[in-house]
Structure formats: structure tokens, C-alpha cells
Design a protein around this motif. Structure first.
Motif, PDB file in Angstrom:
ATOM      1  N   SER A 123       0.665  -1.401   0.749  1.00 48.75           N
ATOM      2  CA  SER A 123      -0.163  -0.090  -0.226  1.00 48.75           C
ATOM      3  C   SER A 123       0.756   0.855   0.239  1.00 48.75           C
ATOM      4  CB  SER A 123      -0.875  -0.221   1.565  1.00 48.75           C
ATOM      5  OG  SER A 123       0.103  -0.014   2.780  1.00 48.75           O
ATOM      6  N   GLN A 124      -0.177   1.923  -0.410  1.00 48.89           N
ATOM      7  CA  GLN A 124       1.013   3.590  -0.428  1.00 48.89           C
ATOM      8  C   GLN A 124       1.403   3.781   0.895  1.00 48.89           C
ATOM      9  OE1 GLN A 124       2.214   4.857  -3.000  1.00 48.89           O
ATOM     10  NE2 GLN A 124       1.874   2.873  -4.500  1.00 48.89           N
ATOM     11  N   GLY A 125       0.518   3.746   1.813  1.00 48.29           N
ATOM     12  CA  GLY A 125       0.434   4.450   2.926  1.00 48.29           C
ATOM     13  C   GLY A 125       1.904   4.267   4.220  1.00 48.29           C
ATOM     14  N   THR A 126       2.102   4.808   5.222  1.00 48.58           N
ATOM     15  CA  THR A 126       3.550   4.085   5.942  1.00 48.58           C
ATOM     16  C   THR A 126       2.670   2.848   6.639  1.00 48.58           C
ATOM     17  OG1 THR A 126       2.177   5.311   8.315  1.00 48.58           O
ATOM     18  CG2 THR A 126       3.234   7.099   6.556  1.00 48.58           C
ATOM     19  N   ASP A 127       1.979   2.153   6.650  1.00 47.23           N
ATOM     20  CA  ASP A 127       1.682   0.723   6.906  1.00 47.23           C
ATOM     21  C   ASP A 127       2.709  -0.306   5.638  1.00 47.23           C
ATOM     22  OD1 ASP A 127       0.014   0.924   5.437  1.00 47.23           O
ATOM     23  OD2 ASP A 127      -1.309   0.162   5.968  1.00 47.23           O
ATOM     24  N   ALA A 128       2.689   0.239   4.587  1.00 47.17           N
ATOM     25  CA  ALA A 128       3.121  -0.549   4.024  1.00 47.17           C
ATOM     26  C   ALA A 128       2.838  -2.118   3.602  1.00 47.17           C
ATOM     27  CB  ALA A 128       5.053  -1.246   3.531  1.00 47.17           C
ATOM     28  N   THR A 129       1.151  -1.894   3.858  1.00 41.72           N
ATOM     29  CA  THR A 129       0.660  -3.761   4.123  1.00 41.72           C
ATOM     30  C   THR A 129       0.910  -4.118   2.553  1.00 41.72           C
ATOM     31  OG1 THR A 129      -0.731  -2.876   5.439  1.00 41.72           O
ATOM     32  CG2 THR A 129      -1.875  -4.613   4.752  1.00 41.72           C
ATOM     33  N   PRO A 130       1.022  -5.106   2.114  1.00 40.48           N
ATOM     34  CA  PRO A 130       1.287  -6.180   1.220  1.00 40.48           C
ATOM     35  C   PRO A 130      -0.427  -6.026   0.904  1.00 40.48           C
ATOM     36  CG  PRO A 130       2.596  -7.317   3.500  1.00 40.48           C
ATOM     37  CD  PRO A 130       1.874  -5.980   3.224  1.00 40.48           C
ATOM     38  N   LEU A 131      -0.459  -6.089  -0.385  1.00 45.97           N
ATOM     39  CA  LEU A 131      -1.756  -5.919  -1.452  1.00 45.97           C
ATOM     40  C   LEU A 131      -2.556  -6.890  -1.272  1.00 45.97           C
ATOM     41  CD1 LEU A 131      -1.308  -2.316  -3.371  1.00 45.97           C
ATOM     42  CD2 LEU A 131      -2.946  -2.800  -0.999  1.00 45.97           C
ATOM     43  N   TRP A 132      -1.799  -8.120  -1.183  1.00 44.00           N
ATOM     44  CA  TRP A 132      -2.504  -9.348  -1.785  1.00 44.00           C
ATOM     45  C   TRP A 132      -3.022 -10.252  -0.919  1.00 44.00           C
ATOM     46  CZ3 TRP A 132      -1.826 -13.520   1.088  1.00 44.00           C
ATOM     47  CH2 TRP A 132      -0.744 -13.611   1.704  1.00 44.00           C
ATOM     48  N   ILE A 133      -2.949  -9.241   0.436  1.00 44.24           N
ATOM     49  CA  ILE A 133      -4.202  -9.605   2.129  1.00 44.24           C
ATOM     50  C   ILE A 133      -5.636  -9.667   1.223  1.00 44.24           C
ATOM     51  CG2 ILE A 133      -3.734  -9.251   4.175  1.00 44.24           C
ATOM     52  CD1 ILE A 133      -0.518  -9.962   4.111  1.00 44.24           C
ATOM     53  N   PRO A 134      -5.677  -7.704   1.746  1.00 42.82           N
ATOM     54  CA  PRO A 134      -7.091  -7.194   1.641  1.00 42.82           C
ATOM     55  C   PRO A 134      -7.714  -7.652   0.593  1.00 42.82           C
ATOM     56  CG  PRO A 134      -5.501  -5.549   1.226  1.00 42.82           C
ATOM     57  CD  PRO A 134      -4.723  -6.799   1.357  1.00 42.82           C
ATOM     58  N   GLN A 135      -6.529  -7.925  -0.942  1.00 42.95           N
ATOM     59  CA  GLN A 135      -7.003  -7.776  -2.337  1.00 42.95           C
ATOM     60  C   GLN A 135      -8.117  -9.436  -1.598  1.00 42.95           C
ATOM     61  OE1 GLN A 135      -3.635  -7.756  -4.621  1.00 42.95           O
ATOM     62  NE2 GLN A 135      -4.422  -5.679  -5.016  1.00 42.95           N
ATOM     63  N   SER A 136      -7.441 -10.458  -1.226  1.00 43.37           N
ATOM     64  CA  SER A 136      -7.934 -11.918  -1.262  1.00 43.37           C
ATOM     65  C   SER A 136      -9.289 -11.661  -0.860  1.00 43.37           C
ATOM     66  CB  SER A 136      -6.640 -12.424   0.168  1.00 43.37           C
ATOM     67  OG  SER A 136      -5.379 -12.845  -0.593  1.00 43.37           O
ATOM     68  N   ALA A 137      -9.539 -11.204   0.832  1.00 48.87           N
ATOM     69  CA  ALA A 137     -10.757 -11.004   1.107  1.00 48.87           C
ATOM     70  C   ALA A 137     -11.294 -10.684   0.400  1.00 48.87           C
ATOM     71  CB  ALA A 137     -10.063  -9.739   2.211  1.00 48.87           C
ATOM     72  N   MET A 138     -11.512 -10.133  -0.830  1.00 49.03           N
ATOM     73  CA  MET A 138     -12.358  -9.631  -1.785  1.00 49.03           C
ATOM     74  C   MET A 138     -12.371 -10.235  -2.982  1.00 49.03           C
ATOM     75  SD  MET A 138     -11.419  -6.503  -4.819  1.00 49.03           S
ATOM     76  CE  MET A 138     -11.395  -7.594  -5.206  1.00 49.03           C
ATOM     77  N   LEU A 139     -11.524 -11.314  -2.987  1.00 51.68           N
ATOM     78  CA  LEU A 139     -11.772 -12.200  -4.085  1.00 51.68           C
ATOM     79  C   LEU A 139     -12.712 -13.862  -3.655  1.00 51.68           C
ATOM     80  CD1 LEU A 139     -10.990 -13.027  -6.609  1.00 51.68           C
ATOM     81  CD2 LEU A 139      -8.517 -14.454  -5.775  1.00 51.68           C
ATOM     82  N   PHE A 140     -12.129 -13.273  -2.464  1.00 50.90           N
ATOM     83  CA  PHE A 140     -13.158 -14.612  -1.404  1.00 50.90           C
ATOM     84  C   PHE A 140     -14.841 -14.882  -1.645  1.00 50.90           C
ATOM     85  CE2 PHE A 140     -14.877 -16.678   2.086  1.00 50.90           C
ATOM     86  CZ  PHE A 140     -14.667 -18.098   1.957  1.00 50.90           C
ATOM     87  N   GLY A 141     -14.647 -13.165  -1.391  1.00 52.41           N
ATOM     88  CA  GLY A 141     -16.234 -13.045  -1.372  1.00 52.41           C
ATOM     89  C   GLY A 141     -17.164 -12.735  -2.414  1.00 52.41           C
ATOM     90  N   ALA A 142     -16.098 -12.456  -3.790  1.00 53.27           N
ATOM     91  CA  ALA A 142     -16.360 -12.297  -4.844  1.00 53.27           C
ATOM     92  C   ALA A 142     -16.797 -13.850  -5.695  1.00 53.27           C
ATOM     93  CB  ALA A 142     -15.216 -11.791  -5.729  1.00 53.27           C
ATOM     94  N   PHE A 143     -15.792 -14.887  -5.370  1.00 52.46           N
ATOM     95  CA  PHE A 143     -15.639 -16.448  -5.297  1.00 52.46           C
ATOM     96  C   PHE A 143     -17.479 -17.040  -4.917  1.00 52.46           C
ATOM     97  CE2 PHE A 143     -15.458 -20.506  -4.076  1.00 52.46           C
ATOM     98  CZ  PHE A 143     -14.787 -21.559  -4.868  1.00 52.46           C
ATOM     99  N   VAL A 144     -17.109 -16.966  -3.444  1.00 51.98           N
ATOM    100  CA  VAL A 144     -18.423 -17.387  -2.518  1.00 51.98           C
ATOM    101  C   VAL A 144     -19.744 -16.583  -3.393  1.00 51.98           C
ATOM    102  CG1 VAL A 144     -19.893 -17.511  -0.909  1.00 51.98           C
ATOM    103  CG2 VAL A 144     -17.540 -17.494  -0.654  1.00 51.98           C
ATOM    104  N   PHE A 145     -19.950 -15.394  -4.344  1.00 46.78           N
ATOM    105  CA  PHE A 145     -20.449 -14.666  -4.400  1.00 46.78           C
ATOM    106  C   PHE A 145     -21.279 -15.219  -6.006  1.00 46.78           C
ATOM    107  CE2 PHE A 145     -22.349 -11.150  -7.455  1.00 46.78           C
ATOM    108  CZ  PHE A 145     -23.887 -11.613  -6.802  1.00 46.78           C
ATOM    109  N   ALA A 146     -20.052 -15.841  -6.970  1.00 53.13           N
ATOM    110  CA  ALA A 146     -19.894 -16.261  -7.921  1.00 53.13           C
ATOM    111  C   ALA A 146     -20.893 -17.944  -7.648  1.00 53.13           C
ATOM    112  CB  ALA A 146     -18.789 -16.461  -8.340  1.00 53.13           C
ATOM    113  N   LEU A 147     -20.305 -18.998  -6.620  1.00 54.73           N
ATOM    114  CA  LEU A 147     -20.894 -20.017  -6.226  1.00 54.73           C
ATOM    115  C   LEU A 147     -22.333 -19.478  -5.759  1.00 54.73           C
ATOM    116  CD1 LEU A 147     -19.838 -22.999  -6.042  1.00 54.73           C
ATOM    117  CD2 LEU A 147     -19.160 -21.723  -3.253  1.00 54.73           C
ATOM    118  N   ALA A 148     -22.920 -18.707  -4.852  1.00 54.47           N
ATOM    119  CA  ALA A 148     -24.219 -18.957  -4.912  1.00 54.47           C
ATOM    120  C   ALA A 148     -24.697 -18.079  -6.286  1.00 54.47           C
ATOM    121  CB  ALA A 148     -24.743 -17.357  -3.649  1.00 54.47           C
TER     122      ALA A 148
END
Length: 175
Positions: A123-148
Motif C-alpha cells: 500500500s501507499q500508506g506508511t503501514d506498507a501492507t502487502p496488497l494481496w492480503i486485503p485483495q484476497s478477502a475481496m476475492l474470497f467474497g467474490a468467489f462465494v458470490f459467484a458460487l451462490a
């Protein structure tokens, strides 16, 4: 066996709804902590970023649960004015398009998360969070929605009707 699969899918949709609610609570906690930090003269860097990640996760995690509870906006004005046989095929058409789009999103979401992980995108902030972590949560939700959506499309083909619960209470407020 179908009862077992049905139970697992319903539990998954419900669990995603709970996770979405927990993400909303996390947003509240982050905002309150940031307010307290400002009042005490401290700095809580990254709070807006984490709140944004939690909001994206909450949105995508809630999609499947909201779909099953009838909370998504559907074009009912057309569906109530067509004969029952035509209504089934209109719903099949709508669910087929929605399902295809959802799986398309999941496909490219997987690629997006993979490349964020591979390039160690942060991330661009001072925390420098690896973006794949929050993106994975979004992707999991999208996967479950596609499954539904796939689940409801298959139910239309096999049973002749989807499994979305009509939210009569919410619909009555708009009339």
C-alpha cells in the motif's frame, strides 16, 4: 448428499455474512481508535487504509448472504408481468449473465491477487501492507458470490425456481 451440500453452502453464505458484519465492526473500532488517537495527540497511521480494506471485504463478503436473503435489487417489475413459463426463462437468462460476469470477475481477481503477491505490491500508506492480503478477502467474497449465483442458476434448471427468499418487509417500505 444434496442435503449435505445444501447445508454446507448455506453455512458458507451465512458465515460470509457474519464475516462481513465483523468487518463493519472493525471499521467502527478503527474510526473510534483514530478519534481517540487525535484527541490524545497520538498518530494512528494506516487507520483509513485499514478501514478501506475492511469496507471492501465487508462489501464482497456480504454479497452472497444478501442475495440469499433477497436484499439485492432485482428488476421485479418485468418479472411480475410475464407469464410463469416466460418468467422462469427470463430469470435463467438473468442468472446466467450474472453468473458469467461473477466468474469473469473471479478469474481476473485471481490474476490480480497473484501479480500483487508476485511483485510484492504494498500500500501507499506508511503501514506498507502487502496488497494481496486485503485483495484476497475481496476475492474470497467474490468467489462465494459467484458460487451462490451458480447455485441459484442450477436450482432454476433442476427445480424450476431459485432459492432467493423474498424480502417482503423491505419491499413494502417502498410502496
Amino acid at each position: 448428499m444434496t442435503k449435505t451440500i445444501r447445508g454446507v453452502l448455506d453455512a458458507l453464505y451465512f458465515a460470509c455474512g457474519i464475516l462481513a458484519a465483523l468487518c463493519l465492526v472493525a471499521i467502527l473500532v478503527l474510526i473510534v481508535l483514530q478519534m481517540v488517537a487525535r484527541w490524545t495527540g497520538e498518530v494512528f497511521s494506516g487507520a483509513p487504509d485499514y478501514a478501506g480494506y475492511a469496507m471492501a471485504a465487508a462489501s464482497f463478503l456480504a454479497f452472497a448472504h444478501a442475495l440469499n436473503r433477497g436484499a439485492h435489487i432485482r428488476v421485479a417489475i418485468l418479472l411480475v408481468n410475464v407469464p410463469p413459463k416466460a418468467r422462469r426463462w427470463v430469470e435463467v437468462w438473468c442468472f446466467a449473465i450474472g453468473t458469467a460476469l461473477a466468474w469473469y470477475f473471479v478469474y481476473y481477481g485471481v490474476r490480480f491477487v497473484y501479480w500483487s503477491w508476485k511483485f510484492n505490491d504494498v500500500s501507499q500508506g506508511t503501514d506498507a501492507t502487502p496488497l494481496w492480503i486485503p485483495q484476497s478477502a475481496m476475492l474470497f467474497g467474490a468467489f462465494v458470490f459467484a458460487l451462490a449465483l451458480t447455485d441459484h442458476l442450477l436450482a432454476l434448471f433442476t427445480d424450476g425456481h431459485h432459492r432467493i427468499v423474498d424480502n417482503v418487509v423491505e419491499q413494502s417500505h417502498g410502496e
